[in-house]
Structures are given as structure tokens and as C-alpha cells.
Design a protein around this motif. Sequence first.
Motif, short mmCIF file in Angstrom:
data_model
loop_
_atom_site.label_atom_id
_atom_site.label_comp_id
_atom_site.label_asym_id
_atom_site.label_seq_id
_atom_site.Cartn_x
_atom_site.Cartn_y
_atom_site.Cartn_z
N LEU A 138 -58.39 -81.52 -30.59
CA LEU A 138 -58.08 -81.18 -29.21
C LEU A 138 -59.02 -80.09 -28.69
CD1 LEU A 138 -56.27 -81.71 -26.81
CD2 LEU A 138 -54.61 -80.08 -27.73
N ALA A 139 -59.32 -79.10 -29.51
CA ALA A 139 -60.24 -78.03 -29.11
C ALA A 139 -61.63 -78.60 -28.86
CB ALA A 139 -60.30 -76.95 -30.18
N GLU A 140 -62.08 -79.48 -29.73
CA GLU A 140 -63.41 -80.07 -29.57
C GLU A 140 -63.49 -80.92 -28.31
OE1 GLU A 140 -65.01 -81.89 -33.06
OE2 GLU A 140 -64.22 -80.33 -34.39
N ASP A 141 -62.47 -81.74 -28.08
CA ASP A 141 -62.45 -82.58 -26.88
C ASP A 141 -62.42 -81.73 -25.62
OD1 ASP A 141 -62.00 -85.25 -25.50
OD2 ASP A 141 -60.16 -84.21 -24.93
N MET A 142 -61.60 -80.69 -25.62
CA MET A 142 -61.49 -79.82 -24.46
C MET A 142 -62.81 -79.09 -24.20
SD MET A 142 -58.37 -77.20 -23.69
CE MET A 142 -57.21 -78.51 -24.00
N MET A 143 -63.45 -78.65 -25.28
CA MET A 143 -64.72 -77.94 -25.13
C MET A 143 -65.78 -78.86 -24.53
SD MET A 143 -65.69 -74.83 -25.69
CE MET A 143 -67.24 -74.02 -25.33
N ARG A 144 -65.83 -80.09 -24.97
CA ARG A 144 -66.80 -81.04 -24.41
C ARG A 144 -66.59 -81.21 -22.91
NH1 ARG A 144 -65.50 -83.73 -29.28
NH2 ARG A 144 -67.25 -83.65 -30.76
N LYS A 145 -65.34 -81.35 -22.50
CA LYS A 145 -65.03 -81.56 -21.08
C LYS A 145 -65.37 -80.32 -20.26
CE LYS A 145 -61.47 -85.01 -21.92
NZ LYS A 145 -60.01 -85.29 -22.00
N LEU A 146 -65.05 -79.15 -20.77
CA LEU A 146 -65.34 -77.91 -20.05
C LEU A 146 -66.84 -77.70 -19.89
CD1 LEU A 146 -62.70 -75.55 -21.71
CD2 LEU A 146 -62.69 -76.32 -19.33
N VAL A 147 -67.58 -77.92 -20.97
CA VAL A 147 -69.03 -77.70 -20.92
C VAL A 147 -69.70 -78.72 -20.01
CG1 VAL A 147 -71.15 -77.78 -22.29
CG2 VAL A 147 -69.14 -76.56 -23.15
N HIS A 148 -69.24 -79.97 -20.07
CA HIS A 148 -69.80 -80.99 -19.17
C HIS A 148 -69.59 -80.58 -17.72
CE1 HIS A 148 -70.89 -84.93 -17.61
NE2 HIS A 148 -69.79 -84.90 -16.88
N HIS A 149 -68.37 -80.14 -17.39
CA HIS A 149 -68.09 -79.73 -16.02
C HIS A 149 -68.92 -78.51 -15.64
CE1 HIS A 149 -65.67 -79.39 -12.36
NE2 HIS A 149 -65.73 -78.09 -12.55
N LEU A 150 -69.00 -77.56 -16.54
CA LEU A 150 -69.76 -76.34 -16.28
C LEU A 150 -71.22 -76.66 -15.98
CD1 LEU A 150 -69.17 -73.23 -16.36
CD2 LEU A 150 -70.01 -73.26 -18.71
#
Length: 343
Positions: A215-227
Motif C-alpha cells: 500500500l505504501a509503494e502504490d501510494m508513493m507511486r501515485k503521489l510522485v506521478h501527480h507531483l
Amino acid sequence: MTLCKEYICHLIRKEGFISIAEFMAAALYHPEFGYYMQRQPLGSNADFITSPEISLLFGETLCFWAVEHYYRLHQPKKIALVELGPGRGILMSDFLRTAQLLPDFFDALDIHLMETSPKLQATQQYIIHHPRVFWHEEIAELLEAIHSLPVLIIANEFFDALPVRQFQKTSQGWAERGVIISEDHTLSFGIRDIEVSNFSFPLVKTDAIIEYCPLAEDMMRKLVHHLNQVSGAFVSMDYGYVEGYGDTLQAVSRHRYVPVLENPGAVDITAHVNFRVLKEIAGENAGIATQSEFLMKHGIVKLAQAHAHKATEADKNQLALQLYKLTSSQQMGTLFKALEVIA
């Protein structure tokens, strides 16, 4: 036996085994029985305290960090300020009180808080004061709401509460570690076989345990993509590691460590954050520092000095103690890391 423990036993009886991630998800986030969903976990009279509860210097320093990026982004008329897991709202309250000293910055902010706990959300609504505050329960909903705005994202002791899976090296190969009901009818740790082709494991000794937080890895990918799409900055502070492996699962009740399996639903259960993995996901624009290094870089000492200038002797001593707790290697200064991503 807590209702949550009864529910977990029911899950285990159906399958004979549940993973550590399934155990954590039920113990922390079950909508009726989960620890975060039914109680107020933070504070000196609760189970644990975080950096914002220790000192207002923490939220004020993060405001300094945010202002630096606000100017780097050429003072946008609107900017999304996101906090993941805002706790009781103390960090954001201290942040916004400081932000009011810069009216243009304060007025530019749209505050977005990701919070799953109804009790904590109610507390946040009481303590956080800004004309535009929005709450979200899921990352997809959050990212849709902030769409094209430049964004500043803060996460303090957020990733440590996300469910982890554990894998153990046995003499026959790798197995998943989880929770079973033992012969004496108590919860205990056990293992089950897994399909190893689904995972990439390091070279470690027999009986070694590694942790993986999907879950942390998936969330990090989404946050970084958006950023990377909208520009901005992200910082996450938590206790964790950059190198190594092992069982880091722990439970806390009334500021004391307690057995992890003893009372699910009534205790806080967390695992140390693997900052190396999160940094790899974030890419070349990410960096890791200790909490002490990050806070020092962004002016916590100057803030403490400014407060001390107009404080009583007792308050000066208190400020010094708070600074020590946040930055000393004997306290939170080096165990806690700061992952920063700039886009």
C-alpha cells in the motif's frame, strides 16, 4: 477478548491463516472494531504522541519549508496543501497559525486532509481554522480534488501505520509470516508457503524476516506521478530505515510497548518504514535526511530562539527540552528520517 480480536479469530478459522497485512488492516482499520476508527489514539492521556504534540516548533518549521517552495514556485495564486493522516490536527493548526504571518501565502492555500478515522476527523474540524479545508478518505479522491494545482504534501508518522506483509526465509525457501490460532486457542505467529516467482527476495540467512508494504509503494507511486504533473514538493517523516531488514512490527498502549497479538483493536500497531524503497520509487528528485538534519536545515533552531526571546525561564527550559526530543540522536533525531521529493 475485544470485538476486534473475535473478528480476527473468525477470519483465521475460515482460512487457517491470515497475513500480517490482513491482521493489521483488521486491527487498525475495520470500520467498527479498528483501533483508529473507534478511539482517540494520540495525546499524553492516550497511547502515543507524535512530533506535533511534543512541540509547536515542528509544525512551524514545516510551514517554513512550505513557504520556501511557495516562493520557488513563484507564489501561485492557488496551491494545494495536503496532509496525509493529520492526527488530531495539531501540526496543521501550528502550520496555519504561522502561515497567517504571510497573508498572500495563507490566502493561496487550499487545505486537503486525508483521514479515514471519523473520530480524528471530528477533532480536526474543531482545531483547524482556514476558510477552505477539505477531507478525503482515499488517495484517488484526494488526487482528483487537487487536480491541476501545484501541491505541497506533508506526511508525519503516516506510512508506519500502513499494513505490511512479512516473509521469512526457511530451510526450504521463502514463506509468508502471518497469524494463526495456536493449540491453546491464543493468537500466535505462523508461516505458510508462497509462490516465490511473484517476489524478488534479497540474499539473507535462514530465519531472516523481510517486510514489504504494497500500500505504501502504490501510494508513493501515485503521489510522485501527480507531483511530477503539477509541480510542488513532498516530505514524509517517520521512524524507519534505509538499509537492513527484519521484523519491525510493534504495538503501543499508554506509551508502553505491548505484545503485538495480545489486544488487537485496542493498541496501536505499526512497522518501521523502508525509506530506501520509497526513495527508489520517487526517483532522482528524492533525498533522505535524518529528522534532525531536515528540521535544522529549515530553521527550527531560529524558531526556538525567537520563542525563547520573549519566554519565561521555565518556558525557555521547556523549549530546549522540546528541541532536544525532536533533534537529538538520543531521541527522535536520527531514528526518524525525512524523505523529501521536489518537482
